[in-house]
Design a protein around this motif. Sequence first.
Motif, PDB file in Angstrom:
ATOM      1  N   ARG A  91       0.830  -1.204   0.000  1.00  0.00           N
ATOM      2  CA  ARG A  91       0.000   0.000   0.000  1.00  0.00           C
ATOM      3  C   ARG A  91       0.864   1.254   0.000  1.00  0.00           C
ATOM      4  O   ARG A  91       0.488   2.277  -0.577  1.00  0.00           O
ATOM      5  N   LEU A  92       2.037   1.168   0.605  1.00  0.00           N
ATOM      6  CA  LEU A  92       2.976   2.285   0.562  1.00  0.00           C
ATOM      7  C   LEU A  92       3.469   2.508  -0.865  1.00  0.00           C
ATOM      8  O   LEU A  92       3.558   3.648  -1.338  1.00  0.00           O
ATOM      9  N   ARG A  93       3.772   1.427  -1.568  1.00  0.00           N
ATOM     10  CA  ARG A  93       4.174   1.550  -2.970  1.00  0.00           C
ATOM     11  C   ARG A  93       3.048   2.178  -3.790  1.00  0.00           C
ATOM     12  O   ARG A  93       3.284   3.043  -4.642  1.00  0.00           O
ATOM     13  N   TYR A  94       1.818   1.734  -3.556  1.00  0.00           N
ATOM     14  CA  TYR A  94       0.669   2.290  -4.271  1.00  0.00           C
ATOM     15  C   TYR A  94       0.562   3.789  -4.008  1.00  0.00           C
ATOM     16  O   TYR A  94       0.366   4.590  -4.932  1.00  0.00           O
ATOM     17  N   LEU A  95       0.697   4.181  -2.754  1.00  0.00           N
ATOM     18  CA  LEU A  95       0.579   5.598  -2.408  1.00  0.00           C
ATOM     19  C   LEU A  95       1.649   6.432  -3.100  1.00  0.00           C
ATOM     20  O   LEU A  95       1.355   7.482  -3.675  1.00  0.00           O
ATOM     21  N   LEU A 140       1.837   4.037   7.346  1.00  0.00           N
ATOM     22  CA  LEU A 140       2.102   2.881   6.489  1.00  0.00           C
ATOM     23  C   LEU A 140       3.519   2.357   6.704  1.00  0.00           C
ATOM     24  O   LEU A 140       3.746   1.138   6.709  1.00  0.00           O
ATOM     25  N   VAL A 141       4.481   3.254   6.871  1.00  0.00           N
ATOM     26  CA  VAL A 141       5.845   2.824   7.146  1.00  0.00           C
ATOM     27  C   VAL A 141       5.897   2.068   8.472  1.00  0.00           C
ATOM     28  O   VAL A 141       6.507   0.992   8.576  1.00  0.00           O
ATOM     29  N   ALA A 142       5.243   2.609   9.499  1.00  0.00           N
ATOM     30  CA  ALA A 142       5.235   1.954  10.808  1.00  0.00           C
ATOM     31  C   ALA A 142       4.586   0.573  10.725  1.00  0.00           C
ATOM     32  O   ALA A 142       5.056  -0.391  11.344  1.00  0.00           O
ATOM     33  N   GLN A 148       7.307  -6.630   9.540  1.00  0.00           N
ATOM     34  CA  GLN A 148       8.664  -7.110   9.299  1.00  0.00           C
ATOM     35  C   GLN A 148       9.048  -7.068   7.818  1.00  0.00           C
ATOM     36  O   GLN A 148       9.914  -7.816   7.367  1.00  0.00           O
ATOM     37  N   ASP A 149       8.405  -6.163   7.061  1.00  0.00           N
ATOM     38  CA  ASP A 149       8.814  -5.933   5.686  1.00  0.00           C
ATOM     39  C   ASP A 149       9.865  -4.841   5.590  1.00  0.00           C
ATOM     40  O   ASP A 149      10.534  -4.709   4.556  1.00  0.00           O
ATOM     41  N   LEU A 150       9.974  -4.014   6.617  1.00  0.00           N
ATOM     42  CA  LEU A 150      11.027  -3.007   6.710  1.00  0.00           C
ATOM     43  C   LEU A 150      11.828  -3.260   7.978  1.00  0.00           C
ATOM     44  O   LEU A 150      11.335  -3.870   8.925  1.00  0.00           O
ATOM     45  N   SER A 151      13.043  -2.769   7.990  1.00  0.00           N
ATOM     46  CA  SER A 151      13.949  -3.004   9.110  1.00  0.00           C
ATOM     47  C   SER A 151      13.354  -2.504  10.425  1.00  0.00           C
ATOM     48  O   SER A 151      12.733  -1.439  10.473  1.00  0.00           O
ATOM     49  N   PRO A 152      13.541  -3.242  11.514  1.00  0.00           N
ATOM     50  CA  PRO A 152      13.032  -2.786  12.821  1.00  0.00           C
ATOM     51  C   PRO A 152      13.717  -1.527  13.325  1.00  0.00           C
ATOM     52  O   PRO A 152      13.236  -0.892  14.265  1.00  0.00           O
ATOM     53  N   THR A 153      14.850  -1.146  12.736  1.00  0.00           N
ATOM     54  CA  THR A 153      15.529   0.087  13.141  1.00  0.00           C
ATOM     55  C   THR A 153      14.993   1.317  12.418  1.00  0.00           C
ATOM     56  O   THR A 153      15.456   2.430  12.641  1.00  0.00           O
TER      57      THR A 153
END
Length: 232
Positions: A91-95, A140-142, A148-153
């Motif tokens: 959904r982030l890519r779509y946005l 959306l990033v959060a 777990q699709d983006l780094s926990p950092t």
Amino acid sequence: MPHPDPGPRRRRPPYDLDRLVSVSARVFGERGYDGTSMADLARATGLTKPALYHHAEGKEHLLRLALERAVVPLVAIADESLALPGRAADRLRYLVTRQVGLMIEVRPYMSLLTSVRGNTETGRWALKRRLAFEDTVTALVAEAVDEQDLSPTTDPRLVGRLLCGMVDSIAQWHESPDGEDIARTDALQLADAVIRLACAGLRAVPGSPGRGARPPQRRPAPNELAVESSCD
């Protein structure tokens, strides 16, 4: 002796509100809202000031009409992105893809939106909606971090601002030297570049440290220098 009929005279097509808003957005972009007067707008349109006031209450009214051409579809993109099913990274890519497309489609109005200040009621209205859109990106990033699709950092607020800033910058830099319109550029190509640049360095890696941990420092191998899309 009768004179030959010269035919109908060519007249300048009358200004409607749509054309007036378009010209006003261009002038606001060139001179800034504070540096633009109704006299400036009258010169740009070839109309008299009374004729301008026939169409609009004043320059802030024209500013509001111009900004609505960016704000209304931007809000719709945010709502659509939140309502879509599926993982947050998709959904982030779509946005981002829709946001880049909008930047290309209505660039003068989006450019005006990125430069507006909160020194008028209309400016405050526009800024409030820009911040709400940024909040959607951040959310959306959060969510993508939680999935777990983006780094926990990843810092969602920081990344949200960076993504919005990258797209906003298209209005300023993406013009060819001879002034070709940005609309000739492929929106998907631009959106993919933003996603690749942002997400390739954010993707969760198996065995990566938890939030707040400092990743180990090492030199990348030559085959690791190629950037790959991570939001596919």
